[in-house]
Design an enzyme around this catalytic site. Structure first.
Site, PDB file in Angstrom:
ATOM      1  N   CYS A 381       0.836  -1.209   0.000  1.00  0.00           N
ATOM      2  CA  CYS A 381       0.000   0.000   0.000  1.00  0.00           C
ATOM      3  C   CYS A 381       0.873   1.262   0.000  1.00  0.00           C
ATOM      4  O   CYS A 381       1.473   1.570  -1.018  1.00  0.00           O
ATOM      5  CB  CYS A 381      -0.995  -0.047   1.136  1.00  0.00           C
ATOM      6  N   HIS A 507      -3.692  -5.204   0.335  1.00  0.00           N
ATOM      7  CA  HIS A 507      -3.101  -5.723   1.583  1.00  0.00           C
ATOM      8  C   HIS A 507      -3.093  -7.257   1.595  1.00  0.00           C
ATOM      9  O   HIS A 507      -4.010  -7.874   2.161  1.00  0.00           O
ATOM     10  CB  HIS A 507      -3.884  -5.196   2.790  1.00  0.00           C
ATOM     11  N   GLU A 509      -1.381  -9.214   3.334  1.00  0.00           N
ATOM     12  CA  GLU A 509      -1.211  -9.761   4.684  1.00  0.00           C
ATOM     13  C   GLU A 509      -2.547 -10.149   5.316  1.00  0.00           C
ATOM     14  O   GLU A 509      -2.592 -11.018   6.190  1.00  0.00           O
ATOM     15  CB  GLU A 509      -0.459  -8.758   5.572  1.00  0.00           C
TER      16      GLU A 509
HETATM   17  N1  GLN Z   1      -2.153   6.621   2.702  1.00  0.00           N
HETATM   18  C1  GLN Z   1      -2.202   5.844   1.501  1.00  0.00           C
HETATM   19  C2  GLN Z   1      -3.551   5.951   0.811  1.00  0.00           C
HETATM   20  O1  GLN Z   1      -4.542   6.262   1.435  1.00  0.00           O
HETATM   21  C3  GLN Z   1      -1.847   4.390   1.776  1.00  0.00           C
HETATM   22  C4  GLN Z   1      -2.841   3.690   2.641  1.00  0.00           C
HETATM   23  C5  GLN Z   1      -2.337   2.404   3.221  1.00  0.00           C
HETATM   24  O2  GLN Z   1      -1.118   2.169   3.275  1.00  0.00           O
HETATM   25  N2  GLN Z   1      -3.240   1.582   3.731  1.00  0.00           N
HETATM   26  O3  GLN Z   1      -3.632   5.691  -0.346  1.00  0.00           O
END
Ligand code: GLN
Length: 548
Positions: A381, A507, A509
């Site tokens: 992310c 994600h 994970e």
């Molecule tokens: N802050 C970033 C976004 O909103 C990444 C979010 C995250 O790592 N879950 O796109």
């Protein structure tokens, strides 16, 4: 109709109610029963999505896009099932429903009160999953008995115990039996008090699970049984374990599942089928090699902030018969001067998800090091977004390239706010959440990892790869190997001339379980093992590769 097990906690928080609940669920599942777990949290936030990790650890996202408590991650990892919005309910959500109904006029003429209106809504939600074809629904009550905010939940359990048939419902109470060093004794008084408190609220536990650092002697169990009004066999020892994955087996030795089945009058069950689980534990306990993985984030000092990532490493490590030593590196303190020293002993680097600008430059410096030194890299992310920024700045020469999350005025917004996010002002539950399809390019690293060209992964973000820069990036070697087929949103980036460099917008994970370790984590650890093997000759062999 399902039967219900309620799990409450006393004495202190952090006793591991989630792990005990998940372990009990695992044992019942292993005996052939269809089981699910839900968590009721007493705080007033509608969900933990707006809480920062200092308050609440990681926010776990389900397939259907619910932002939930991290215990749901344990439930999924143990049971290998998906949970949903229905599996996590907070006081905030309960009140929101009741107040909305009040505004609609559903209680016209009546005074709306905690009892019966709030407790009715709690009970309705407690029973909801009972209609979904499960044999057993385990409900974990967050918080500690005696907290003001837990009271309506305990009251709801009290009422349900009368409303449901007697053998359809039981209460497990988790307490602490502390060891007093000076007295050289385990003390049962806190347990007695906590059971008393629960009983004063009208709920009497059927089973008492005692967290303890030392074994409970039969006399001590007898004493707890006597003072707490339960059978001796219903006093269960939950000693500290070397890994949370040992706990189901420890609970099996204590016969927690058998006692539950007896009380619930369930006579049809099999011997527990835990073959895969035990195989996993063996691999976990007797690794043949070791790798050092740097975890770069800004909440490094918090155990719970990156829970699912750490557990995914455990699963992937076992799969590779390799111990994964996680080296926590605080992104705020990484500089161009000290990066080499910090990365020198690593065999792989994971840049964690996150929000806001703190520690961002450190993450970018770390990615640059991994790219240039061919160190296996995995960005999740925000970590993926940092890899794009790093590439833009240092390979494409786009000076000051950034995400508009951190610098709204950057000349090169290589990461930009998603179009549909631009009109959103309210914060709760408004990110791009939950599962989305991703199409993977054939022949790519991602394709080798997944062995498929179509995958589903979970998301939680507002910003995205800016496709305006896609051509230039791909031309010079950062490939977008996975995209959402409808929106063209870039979900995976990877580097051509690197042994293992992958960044994902989603994600992974969150979908790694004991029985199904996530393929990216598995391949990442494999790449780290290869890296360690290659570099043993130049580095201290005691730190890397073969275990000695
Ligand atoms: N802050 C970033 C976004 O909103 C990444 C979010 C995250 O790592 N879950 O796109």
């Amino acid at each position: 109709m399902a039967k219900f097990i309620f799990v409450s906690g006393g004495v202190t928080s952090s006793l591991g109610k989630g792990i005990i609940s998940a372990s009990l669920a695992k044992l019942l599942q292993a005996r052939g029963l269809r089981v699910t777990i839900q968590k009721f949290d007493p705080y007033i936030n509608v969900d933990p999505g707006t809480l920062n990790p200092y308050e609440h650890g990681e926010c776990y996202v389900t397939e259907d896009g619910a932002e939930t408590d991290l215990d749901l991650g344990h439930y999924e990892r143990f049971l290998n099932i998906f949970t949903s919005q229905a599996n996590n309910v907070t006081t905030g959500r309960i009140y929101q429903t009741v107040i909305n109904k009040e505004r609609e006029g559903a209680f016209l003429g009546k005074t709306v009160q905690v009892v019966p209106h709030i407790t009715d809504e709690i009970k309705r939600r407690m029973k909801l999953l009972g209609n979904e074809g499960f044999d057993i629904v385990i409900t974990e009550i967050g918080g500690t008995v005696g907290d003001i905010e837990s009271l309506p939940f305990v009251e709801a359990v009290r009422q349900l115990q009368w409303e449901l048939p007697e053998d359809d419902c039981l209460v497990v109470h988790l307490t602490l039996v502390p060891y007093l060093k000076a007295a050289k004794e385990l003390k049962t008084k806190p347990t007695q008090h906590s059971v008393k408190l629960l009983s004063e609220n009208g709920v009497h536990p059927d089973i008492i699970v005692c967290r303890t650092e030392r074994p409970l002697s039969p006399e001590l169990k007898r004493k707890i049984a006597l003072f707490c009004n339960v059978k001796q066999e219903a006093v269960i020892e939950a000693a500290d374990a070397s890994t949370i994955y040992e706990v189901p087996l420890a609970m099996m030795r204590e016969k927690l599942d058998v006692i539950c089945l007896k009380k619930l009058n369930i006579s049809q069950f099999n011997e527990p089928e835990l073959g895969l689980w035990k195989e996993f534990l063996d691999k976990l306990k007797y690794p043949k090699s070791k790798v050092n993985i740097g975890l770069i984030g800004k909440y490094i000092e918090l155990q719970d902030a990156y829970k699912s990532i750490l557990e995914a490493f455990v699963h992937a490590g076992a799969m590779n018969e390799c111990k994964v030593e996680v080296v926590n590196i605080h992104s705020e303190f990484i500089t161009a001067e000290n990066v080499a020293e910090k990365m020198e002993s690593l065999d792989g680097l994971l840049v964690a998800p996150g929000f806001g600008h703190r520690g961002i430059e450190g993450k970018i410096i770390a990615v640059q090091y991994a790219r240039e030194h061919k160190l296996p890299f995995f960005g999740i992310c925000l970590g993926m977004q940092m890899s794009v920024i790093e590439y833009a700045r240092h390979v494409l020469g786009l000076e000051g390239a950034h995400s508009t999350e951190m610098n709204a005025d950057t000349n090169h917004p290589v990461i930009d706010l998603m179009e549909e996010q631009k009109k959103i002002t309210s914060k709760g539950g408004t990110m791009r959440l939950g599962t989305y399809v991703c199409e993977i390019e054939e022949g790519s690293l991602a394709h080798r990892i997944y062995g498929s060209t179509k995958i589903n992964e979970r998301h939680r973000h507002r910003w995205e790869f800016n496709n305006h820069y896609l051509k230039a990036m791909e031309k010079s070697g950062l490939k977008a190997s996975g995209k959402n087929p409808e929106s063209e949103l870039v979900e995976i980036v990877e580097l051509n001339d690197h042994p293992f460099f992958i960044g994902v917008q989603y994600h992974p994970e969150l979908k790694s379980t004991v029985e199904n370790p996530h393929p990216i984590f598995v391949h990442f650890i494999k790449a780290a093992k290869d890296f360690a093997e290659k570099s043993t000759s130049v580095r201290n062999p005691a730190l890397h590769g073969e275990m000695i």
